[in-house]
Scaffold this motif. Structure first.
Motif, PDB file in Angstrom:
ATOM      1  N   TYR A   1      10.052   2.437  -5.279  1.00  0.00           N
ATOM      2  CA  TYR A   1      10.172   3.898  -5.418  1.00  0.00           C
ATOM      3  C   TYR A   1      11.573   4.230  -5.929  1.00  0.00           C
TER       4      TYR A   1
ATOM      5  N   HIS B   1       5.453  -7.758   0.757  1.00  0.00           N
ATOM      6  CA  HIS B   1       5.001  -6.467   0.236  1.00  0.00           C
ATOM      7  C   HIS B   1       6.242  -5.589   0.037  1.00  0.00           C
TER       8      HIS B   1
ATOM      9  N   LYS C   1      -3.430   2.012  -2.159  1.00  0.00           N
ATOM     10  CA  LYS C   1      -3.146   3.072  -1.177  1.00  0.00           C
ATOM     11  C   LYS C   1      -4.300   3.119  -0.180  1.00  0.00           C
ATOM     12  N   SER C   2      -3.987   3.294   1.087  1.00  0.00           N
ATOM     13  CA  SER C   2      -5.052   3.279   2.101  1.00  0.00           C
ATOM     14  C   SER C   2      -5.962   4.491   2.013  1.00  0.00           C
TER      15      SER C   2
ATOM     16  N   VAL D   1       7.792  -1.817  -1.251  1.00  0.00           N
ATOM     17  CA  VAL D   1       7.442  -0.421  -1.570  1.00  0.00           C
ATOM     18  C   VAL D   1       8.708   0.410  -1.838  1.00  0.00           C
TER      19      VAL D   1
ATOM     20  N   LYS E   1      -2.779  -5.292   9.199  1.00  0.00           N
ATOM     21  CA  LYS E   1      -1.380  -4.846   9.197  1.00  0.00           C
ATOM     22  C   LYS E   1      -1.146  -4.146  10.524  1.00  0.00           C
TER      23      LYS E   1
ATOM     24  N   THR F   1       6.396  -7.053   5.417  1.00  0.00           N
ATOM     25  CA  THR F   1       6.634  -5.745   4.810  1.00  0.00           C
ATOM     26  C   THR F   1       7.670  -5.024   5.666  1.00  0.00           C
TER      27      THR F   1
ATOM     28  N   SER G   1       0.838  -1.201   0.000  1.00  0.00           N
ATOM     29  CA  SER G   1       0.000   0.000   0.000  1.00  0.00           C
ATOM     30  C   SER G   1       0.876   1.256   0.000  1.00  0.00           C
ATOM     31  N   SER G   2       0.662   2.131  -0.966  1.00  0.00           N
ATOM     32  CA  SER G   2       1.512   3.333  -1.103  1.00  0.00           C
ATOM     33  C   SER G   2       1.035   4.136  -2.302  1.00  0.00           C
ATOM     34  N   GLY G   3       1.749   5.209  -2.590  1.00  0.00           N
ATOM     35  CA  GLY G   3       1.458   5.997  -3.782  1.00  0.00           C
ATOM     36  C   GLY G   3       1.738   5.241  -5.072  1.00  0.00           C
TER      37      GLY G   3
ATOM     38  N   VAL H   1      11.247   8.420   5.194  1.00  0.00           N
ATOM     39  CA  VAL H   1       9.969   7.759   4.871  1.00  0.00           C
ATOM     40  C   VAL H   1      10.225   6.417   4.176  1.00  0.00           C
ATOM     41  N   PHE H   2      11.394   6.279   3.554  1.00  0.00           N
ATOM     42  CA  PHE H   2      11.726   5.009   2.891  1.00  0.00           C
ATOM     43  C   PHE H   2      12.571   4.137   3.815  1.00  0.00           C
TER      44      PHE H   2
ATOM     45  N   GLY I   1      11.694  -3.312   4.493  1.00  0.00           N
ATOM     46  CA  GLY I   1      13.094  -3.628   4.228  1.00  0.00           C
ATOM     47  C   GLY I   1      13.337  -4.701   3.179  1.00  0.00           C
ATOM     48  N   ILE I   2      12.298  -5.104   2.457  1.00  0.00           N
ATOM     49  CA  ILE I   2      12.535  -6.122   1.409  1.00  0.00           C
ATOM     50  C   ILE I   2      12.919  -5.368   0.135  1.00  0.00           C
TER      51      ILE I   2
ATOM     52  N   PHE J   1       5.511  -5.549   9.298  1.00  0.00           N
ATOM     53  CA  PHE J   1       4.904  -4.677  10.263  1.00  0.00           C
ATOM     54  C   PHE J   1       4.569  -3.364   9.604  1.00  0.00           C
TER      55      PHE J   1
ATOM     56  N   ASN K   1      -5.138  -1.464   8.026  1.00  0.00           N
ATOM     57  CA  ASN K   1      -3.903  -0.957   8.606  1.00  0.00           C
ATOM     58  C   ASN K   1      -4.290  -0.297   9.927  1.00  0.00           C
TER      59      ASN K   1
HETATM   60  C1  LIG Z   1       5.313   6.920   0.230  1.00  0.00           C
HETATM   61  C2  LIG Z   1       4.707   5.802   1.058  1.00  0.00           C
HETATM   62  C3  LIG Z   1       3.323   5.750   1.230  1.00  0.00           C
HETATM   63  C4  LIG Z   1       2.756   4.731   2.025  1.00  0.00           C
HETATM   64  N1  LIG Z   1       1.390   4.692   2.184  1.00  0.00           N
HETATM   65  C5  LIG Z   1       0.840   3.681   2.909  1.00  0.00           C
HETATM   66  C6  LIG Z   1      -0.560   3.555   3.038  1.00  0.00           C
HETATM   67  O1  LIG Z   1      -1.349   4.357   2.507  1.00  0.00           O
HETATM   68  N2  LIG Z   1      -1.046   2.521   3.766  1.00  0.00           N
HETATM   69  C7  LIG Z   1      -0.237   1.584   4.346  1.00  0.00           C
HETATM   70  O2  LIG Z   1      -0.741   0.621   4.962  1.00  0.00           O
HETATM   71  N3  LIG Z   1       1.098   1.672   4.228  1.00  0.00           N
HETATM   72  C8  LIG Z   1       1.647   2.685   3.531  1.00  0.00           C
HETATM   73  N4  LIG Z   1       3.008   2.752   3.395  1.00  0.00           N
HETATM   74  C9  LIG Z   1       3.846   1.723   4.040  1.00  0.00           C
HETATM   75  C10 LIG Z   1       4.187   0.633   3.048  1.00  0.00           C
HETATM   76  O3  LIG Z   1       3.039  -0.086   2.631  1.00  0.00           O
HETATM   77  C11 LIG Z   1       5.168  -0.385   3.654  1.00  0.00           C
HETATM   78  O4  LIG Z   1       4.536  -1.108   4.690  1.00  0.00           O
HETATM   79  C12 LIG Z   1       6.430   0.285   4.203  1.00  0.00           C
HETATM   80  O5  LIG Z   1       6.921   1.279   3.324  1.00  0.00           O
HETATM   81  C13 LIG Z   1       7.526  -0.759   4.432  1.00  0.00           C
HETATM   82  O6  LIG Z   1       7.849  -1.434   3.241  1.00  0.00           O
HETATM   83  P1  LIG Z   1       9.190  -1.058   2.399  1.00  0.00           P
HETATM   84  O7  LIG Z   1      10.330  -1.311   3.294  1.00  0.00           O
HETATM   85  O8  LIG Z   1       9.157  -1.975   1.206  1.00  0.00           O
HETATM   86  O9  LIG Z   1       9.048   0.377   2.027  1.00  0.00           O
HETATM   87  C14 LIG Z   1       3.593   3.753   2.620  1.00  0.00           C
HETATM   88  C15 LIG Z   1       4.975   3.828   2.413  1.00  0.00           C
HETATM   89  C16 LIG Z   1       5.540   4.826   1.642  1.00  0.00           C
HETATM   90  C17 LIG Z   1       7.032   4.858   1.458  1.00  0.00           C
END
Ligand SMILES: Cc1cc2nc3c(=O)[nH]c(=O)nc-3n(C[C@H](O)[C@H](O)[C@H](O)COP(=O)(O)O)c2cc1C
Length: 326
Positions: free
Chosen positions: A269, A263, A44-45, A265, A167, A242, A20-22, A214-215, A244-245, A194, A130
């Motif tokens: 990006y 998952h 996206k949530s 994200v 989540k 979810t 879930s994300s942009g 944020v990343f 760090g993958i 998590f 979430n």
């Molecule tokens: C820009 C951005 C937007 C996100 N928006 C949401 C969201 O709307 N809902 C949600 O459950 N998680 C959201 N997340 C969290 C991601 O789904 C994910 O759980 C988190 O980034 C960890 O995964 P990653 O290490 O692959 O980034 C967002 C993450 C990022 C970076």
């Protein structure tokens, strides 16, 4: 190499889910996800807070003088957001074949539960909740804090029949028990570990509060890894990792620990959606190297339950190193 996996009762062509994300908030991005071989997407949530903030914006933040108008505007903003979201699900459902997992970010079991029904009717294949709880109140006991997980999932389960995943964050003194009880409640089909929260930081030049990155970084994958390994065989729900993958190796590790899906994200990006194919290639190469013919065969091979050296999953001290380093 058979990369198929079953996640939340859905058949995925591979375990790589765009989290879930942009990256999943528009139809063209969802189409791109399918083109580049994502196994599924979590949309996206829809945020409770986001809806409230939109209402504030529309009413110029002046709510006290015209409470009725404010109520009306709030309802209007709510409907508009929800309709956009429902349209996205409907459009994506006709445009792509991969499973669509809708997502709601919630902190309470309020009237938004009605949205869950609309989301199901719009055609979502599953719903991820979430649930963002921070146990920051020193006067609230952990059990009372965590009742909210059960209250929300029970209400949503009664409202819809599509699979539900939840989540959660890692702030719990009884994390294993919480996850076990959530699965034993029969109200959820999956647990996503998590939630990666906004973390405050301090800028030492300006002495202001700032936000941490944020990343995620690629080292963070060990947090879900431990808990998935510890619990995947003990609970009756699918687990997804979810945080760090960032590559095929870390995806493989989560699957070996017992995850049904990962998952991703931040890595997408950074490198673009097409990077999914690189992650999948690396995952396949690792499977070949260790002679796993399918994800099913590989899943949980190194879970707590399936290995002799499982105490390492419960270990929290670097005793050997701490005692030897002076
Ligand atoms: C820009 C951005 C937007 C996100 N928006 C949401 C969201 O709307 N809902 C949600 O459950 N998680 C959201 N997340 C969290 C991601 O789904 C994910 O759980 C988190 O980034 C960890 O995964 P990653 O290490 O692959 O980034 C967002 C993450 C990022 C970076």
């Amino acid at each position: 190499m058979d990369l198929r996996t079953t996640y939340l009762g859905l058949e995925l062509k591979n375990p790589l889910v765009i989290g879930s994300s942009g990256l999943t908030d528009k139809l063209d991005k969802i189409k791109k996800a399918e083109e580049h071989n994502a196994g599924a997407v979590v949309l996206k949530s829809l945020f409770e807070e986001q809806i409230a903030a939109e209402a504030d914006k529309l009413s110029s933040g002046d709510n006290n003088d015209y409470p009725d108008a404010y109520d009306y505007i709030q309802q209007y903003a709510q409907d508009r957001k929800i309709n956009d979201y429902l349209d996205l699900i409907k459009d994506a459902k006709t445009a792509v074949d991969i499973p669509l997992i809708a997502s709601i970010n919630c902190v309470d079991a309020n009237e938004w539960i009605d949205f869950a029904r609309d989301i199901e009717n719009a055609g979502a294949d599953a719903l991820e909740l979430n649930i963002a709880l921070l146990p920051s109140d020193p006067f609230v006991e952990s059990k009372d804090n965590e009742k909210m997980y059960f209250k929300i999932t029970e209400k949503v389960r009664k409202a819809i029949s599509i699979p539900i995943s939840v989540k959660i964050g890692y702030f719990s003194a009884g994390l294993a028990n919480l996850i076990y009880n959530l699965s034993a409640s029969g109200n959820v089909n999956g647990i996503t570990l998590f939630n990666r929260f906004y973390s405050p930081d301090i800028d030492l030049d300006t002495l202001e509060i700032t936000s941490s990155n944020v990343f995620s970084s690629s080292e963070e994958y060990t947090l879900p890894l431990r808990w998935i390994a510890l619990l995947s065989e003990k609970i009756d729900a699918d687990m997804a990792a979810t945080t760090g993958i960032h590559d095929g190796k870390t995806a493989a590790k989560q699957i070996l620990a017992g995850a049904s899906a990962v998952h991703v994200v931040s890595a997408l990006y950074k490198h673009g959606t097409e990077y999914i194919n690189k992650i999948l290639d690396d995952l396949e190469n690792l499977m070949k190297k260790h002679d796993f013919k399918s994800i099913e065969e590989m899943k949980g091979k190194l879970s707590f339950h399936n290995i002799k050296s499982n105490k390492n999953y419960e270990r929290i001290q670097f005793m050997k190193y701490f005692s030897g380093i002076s």
